[in-house]
Scaffold this motif. Sequence first.
Motif: not given
Lengths: 67, 194
Positions: A18-20, A23, A35, A42-44, A46-48, A60
Amino acid sequence: MNISLNNRSESFEQDVLTISEILRLKNFTFKMMVVKINGKLIKKDRYTEAEVRDGDDVQIIHMISGG
Amino acid sequence: MNFQQIKDKLKNKKVGIAGCGGLGSNCAVALARVGVGHLVLADFDVVEESNLNRQYYFQQQIGLKKVEALKENIRLINPDVKVEAHDIFLEAASIVALFKDCDVIVEAFDKAEMKLMMIETICEKLPEKPLVVGLGMAGWGDNESIHCRNADHLFICGDEVKEISEDLPPLAPRVGIVAHMQANTVLEILLKNA
């Protein structure tokens, strides 16, 4: 998997992240970022859940004050 | 392409400049000098003495609205440029309304949250529109870290690292480099398919 991260090739052991997770692995700790996965914003919140897979183009971009 | 051919191609182009501080004022002047026909300027601020270490204004303009002062400075350089000056604090709706007809938009805010709002707004509402942003230009020296890279319709100019602070102020040379790199990217986009 191999992805493009900020226009550079990058390899991870995992097949999906995932993006999280990216990161965390990359130590990206900036408060404000833009992102994109394959050009899609991709908004914050939805990072997980937003997943990155082999061949994806990931941006990023850190928001840095000054101008 | 000689300069006359370049000017002929640029005179029908329209570029939006969101913010008229260090990035926006210097970028707008560079685009006016080469003959971009139409500039749309937007900023809510007035010229202050502390701006003069990097922004394209003069002592006697302190206290004037930045968009009006910049419009006048552009007129003195190239009176053929049509300048639309908007004294406004930009938000998502006004960004779309003011810049939707522009060929390219320049993000020239100072605060990170404004940069984020601008990029997200363009990505969502005007996804095909080229957007040239400035990220990271505080301090001095370190020329080689300043770069430009491209992600779809987004063009990023700066070092992407150095944030302004008390001990790392924005100064004319590095801010000017990034502002001109933004202007150079705008030209590249405008002349590519011209």
